[in-house]
Every structure is written in C-alpha cells, then in structure tokens.
Write a protein that holds these residues in place. Structure first.
Motif, PDB file in Angstrom:
ATOM      1  N   LEU A 253       0.881  -1.160   0.000  1.00 23.27           N
ATOM      2  CA  LEU A 253       0.000   0.000   0.000  1.00 23.27           C
ATOM      3  C   LEU A 253       0.919   1.210   0.000  1.00 23.27           C
ATOM      4  O   LEU A 253       1.546   1.512   1.018  1.00 23.27           O
ATOM      5  CB  LEU A 253      -0.909   0.017   1.236  1.00 23.27           C
ATOM      6  N   GLY A 254       1.045   1.876  -1.141  1.00 25.67           N
ATOM      7  CA  GLY A 254       2.036   2.928  -1.262  1.00 25.67           C
ATOM      8  C   GLY A 254       1.498   4.191  -1.884  1.00 25.67           C
ATOM      9  O   GLY A 254       0.699   4.137  -2.824  1.00 25.67           O
ATOM     10  N   ILE A 255       1.927   5.331  -1.357  1.00 26.31           N
ATOM     11  CA  ILE A 255       1.538   6.629  -1.906  1.00 26.31           C
ATOM     12  C   ILE A 255       2.800   7.388  -2.302  1.00 26.31           C
ATOM     13  O   ILE A 255       3.737   7.514  -1.495  1.00 26.31           O
ATOM     14  CB  ILE A 255       0.723   7.449  -0.890  1.00 26.31           C
ATOM     15  N   LEU A 256       2.822   7.893  -3.531  1.00 23.91           N
ATOM     16  CA  LEU A 256       3.912   8.757  -3.983  1.00 23.91           C
ATOM     17  C   LEU A 256       3.633  10.185  -3.545  1.00 23.91           C
ATOM     18  O   LEU A 256       2.475  10.638  -3.552  1.00 23.91           O
ATOM     19  CB  LEU A 256       4.042   8.702  -5.510  1.00 23.91           C
TER      20      LEU A 256
ATOM     21  N   VAL B 182       6.646   7.275  -0.554  1.00 18.85           N
ATOM     22  CA  VAL B 182       7.908   7.445  -1.275  1.00 18.85           C
ATOM     23  C   VAL B 182       7.897   8.786  -1.982  1.00 18.85           C
ATOM     24  O   VAL B 182       6.925   9.132  -2.676  1.00 18.85           O
ATOM     25  CB  VAL B 182       8.133   6.301  -2.288  1.00 18.85           C
ATOM     26  N   GLU B 183       8.975   9.529  -1.813  1.00 21.23           N
ATOM     27  CA  GLU B 183       9.057  10.864  -2.398  1.00 21.23           C
ATOM     28  C   GLU B 183       9.807  10.851  -3.722  1.00 21.23           C
ATOM     29  O   GLU B 183      10.826  10.163  -3.870  1.00 21.23           O
ATOM     30  CB  GLU B 183       9.755  11.816  -1.427  1.00 21.23           C
ATOM     31  N   LEU B 184       9.280  11.610  -4.680  1.00 21.40           N
ATOM     32  CA  LEU B 184       9.932  11.822  -5.959  1.00 21.40           C
ATOM     33  C   LEU B 184      10.282  13.297  -6.114  1.00 21.40           C
ATOM     34  O   LEU B 184       9.528  14.163  -5.664  1.00 21.40           O
ATOM     35  CB  LEU B 184       9.005  11.420  -7.117  1.00 21.40           C
ATOM     36  N   PRO B 185      11.394  13.611  -6.766  1.00 24.99           N
ATOM     37  CA  PRO B 185      11.631  15.005  -7.123  1.00 24.99           C
ATOM     38  C   PRO B 185      10.514  15.496  -8.044  1.00 24.99           C
ATOM     39  O   PRO B 185       9.939  14.714  -8.812  1.00 24.99           O
ATOM     40  CB  PRO B 185      12.977  14.964  -7.863  1.00 24.99           C
TER      41      PRO B 185
END
Length: 386
Positions: free
Chosen positions: A6-9, A92-95
């Motif tokens: 279960l993941g959120i960007l 999870v973080e993205l630029p």
C-alpha cells in the motif's frame, strides 16, 4: 501469509506537498470507485500470478531511489477477520521534475493533504487502504504545514505544529510511554491465545447454502462469492470470496485535552488473528454495534457515541472497509471530544494516550487497522462535524 504493498507517492509542487491518489474500482465498494493509494496490490497481484497487466508505478516502491523512502511500515489488517495478515504501508518521495514525467493516467490525481482531509469528511469516498497509509504520516493532522513542506522534511513534530503533535518528552501526557508499555506487556503476559484450525463443515452454528457460508444468528459476517468483469484492472475477469456484514458498525474515538494537549482513549484489543495478542485500537470498534445499545453486555463507552452533543463531535462520517475483501461493509466513524473536566469510569483495557504517543506506537506496528483508519480522519484544524 502474503504481504502486499500500500504505497503513496509524494512530491512538492510549487512549495506545496502533494500525494498521488488513485480512483480504484473494487467489487465490494458500495459506490464503485473510491480514492485509493498510488499502489494497492497484493503480492499475487503485483507478481502477476493471475497473468494480468503490470501494476502502474509499482517499481517506485519495490526499488525506490536512495533517500526517497519517507515511510515504510509493516501494519496489520483486521485481526477479527484475517489471520496475522499484514501489508507494507509506504510513502515514497519523488523530485518534482521526475513526478511531472510520470505516465499520464486518468485514474490518478495529485492532491494536497488538506484536500484529502476534506474528502475524508464525505461518506465512502476515501478507501480503507488509503486511510491506513495516511495515518502513518507523522503530522499535525491538517494544520497546513504539509502544504508548504520542503522535500524530505517529515520532522514536523518539533516547532511547526500544535503541542499535541510534539514528542511525548516535550508535552503533557496522562501516562508516560514506559507506563503504557508496561500496561500492554502486562496484558500480553497474563493472557494467552490458542488457535485450533478446523474444517469449515465442522464449525458450530455456521450454515452452508447455495450462495453463502453464514452464521445461524444472522448477526455475524457471511462469506459470499462474486464474479467480476472490468476493464480498469490488471485482470479483467475473476471470481473471489468476499465478507458480507449486516447493518452498520461503529468505530469511535473518545478525545480529551489535558493542558491543551489532545489525548485519545485507546483500547487494548484482543482478536484471534492478531500477531501480538493485544493491539491498540479505537475506544470502541464493533461490527454490529446497534445490536448492543442499552444491553448490559454492550462494549464499554458505547453509549457515549449515541446522540452526543453536536458541539463535541470532531468527526462523523460513514466509511467503507476494503472493497477487495468486504462487500458493502460500512462503519460509522466518530470522534467525540469530551470536556476537560469529564472523568470516565476506569477500564483495565483502556488508556488515555497523547496524540504524539499514539503516532509513535503506530510507527512500531502497535496500532490496529481500526485505530489507524480513524486516526487518519482526525483533523484538528477543522470545525466540529455537522
């Protein structure tokens, strides 16, 4: 035994933190589409056991860039329904530049936490899995600081939020963290749980017919089967069992402020599917709560959630449980704030915990799915529920 994802960007666009949410169809959803995490997939789904299409954005969670993982917790599911089931809850973080280059898909939208909190005030709109992940974010629950948070800045406790979200060592709390650990350890030491697997046709008072496995009383969940066809899932046709519940359940927190610090009345919950015998949950959680109103065997504090003063309601909405496992199962979610001078009758299975203490125990997997789901709905900046 499988562990799903279960993941959120998340990313920061123009100084405001956003989360990538998905409009997902599940066979048990009461309204078809609900707001879900970026990725919501069992191991069987994302390993393509069923020979379906690949899961969008899955690689961002299975092989995240170094430094991009902000939250990664193993959290349990309903111990009253599933045997020691856990899922990986991730943020999870993205630029921003990379986030803008993600493949476009009409089923996904970037949203701020404030927007998500507003949607949580609507009935049956944000699904169970999204609520579980959102509860893992250590924030002041809608105070606005997330709207301007810098990348990688998840240390919101110290100076930028209200006292309730600061670490326990810097705030007032009714019980120290060590005292709470002692209370839980004592309960776990004095109670034991023995499970004996049985064949389904050897269960007492359970009835088999052409369409379900159900309890003779009609007051407990039934197992039904569905055949599904869709064009918006990795697999377009399948059959599966679902749990079906009659009526509405109740999931409620009692809340109180001690020297201005928000406390929640947590319950030590014993369910047969728990991994740790007792887990922390909401004050009251009952799938058939209405049947117990006014009865001597009603759950403790249940009566406080029926006809409460409107000015004490901090949250009230109907929320669905996960539509991939439950069929039209709804709970009334409520948070009632008691005046500071109200004293409750003591309970050996309940303890008042400061909000930051709850968040810390959650991080270590002590808080069950009912507690996490209701915690995600808490928004201290909002007006009383209507």
């Amino acid at each position: 035994p499988e562990i799903g994802v279960l993941g959120i960007l998340t990313t920061v666009f123009d100084g405001a933190r956003h989360y990538l949410m998905q409009a997902k169809v599940e066979p048990g959803n009461i309204n078809g589409v609900q707001l879900s995490p970026t990725v919501q997939a069992t191991f069987s789904n994302y390993s393509r056991v069923h020979r379906g299409a690949s899961t969008l954005f899955l690689d961002q969670f299975l092989a995240p860039a170094r430094g991009g993982v902000l939250i990664d917790h193993l959290q349990g599911e309903q111990g009253s329904r599933f045997l020691r089931k856990r899922n990986r809850n991730m943020v999870v973080e993205l630029p921003a530049a990379q986030a803008r280059q993600l493949p476009h898909n009409d089923r996904f939208r970037w949203m701020t936490l404030h927007q998500i909190k507003q949607l949580l005030r609507q009935d049956n709109l944000v699904n169970m899995d999204a609520r579980s992940v959102l509860a893992c974010i250590p924030t002041g629950y809608g105070q606005g600081h997330l709207e301007s948070a810098a990348p990688h800045d998840f240390s919101f406790f110290d100076d930028s939020v209200m006292p309730s979200a600061r670490p326990p060592r810097r705030q007032v709390s009714r019980h120290t963290t060590d005292e709470i650990i002692h209370w839980l350890t004592d309960l776990r030491s004095r109670h034991h749980l023995h499970l004996e697997p049985r064949a389904l046709d050897q269960l007492e008072d359970w009835v088999f017919d052409d369409h379900s496995i159900h309890h003779a009383s009609g007051n407990i969940f039934a197992v039904i089967a569905v055949a599904v066809e869709t064009t918006v899932r990795e697999v377009q046709r399948w059959t599966q069992p679902l749990l079906h519940h009659p009526g509405y359940g109740l999931n409620g927190f009692l809340m109180q402020r001690v020297a201005g610090v928000v406390h929640l009345l947590m319950r030590a919950c014993l369910y047969p599917g728990n991994r740790e015998i007792f887990e922390l949950g909401s004050t009251v959680s009952r799938s058939n709560a209405d049947l117990y109103v006014g009865r001597p065997d009603a759950p403790r504090y249940l009566d406080l959630f029926y006809d409460p003063p409107q000015e004490q309601l901090r949250y009230a909405a109907v929320q669905s449980e996960e539509g991939g496992r439950f069929y039209h199962y709804q709970n009334r979610y409520m948070i009632r704030e008691l005046p500071a001078d109200v004293e409750l009758d003591p309970s050996p299975t309940h303890r008042w915990m400061a909000l930051a203490q709850v968040q810390d125990f959650l991080r270590h997997g002590y808080v069950n799915i009912e507690g996490r789901n209701l915690l995600a709905c808490l928004d201290l900046s909002a007006a009383p529920a209507r």
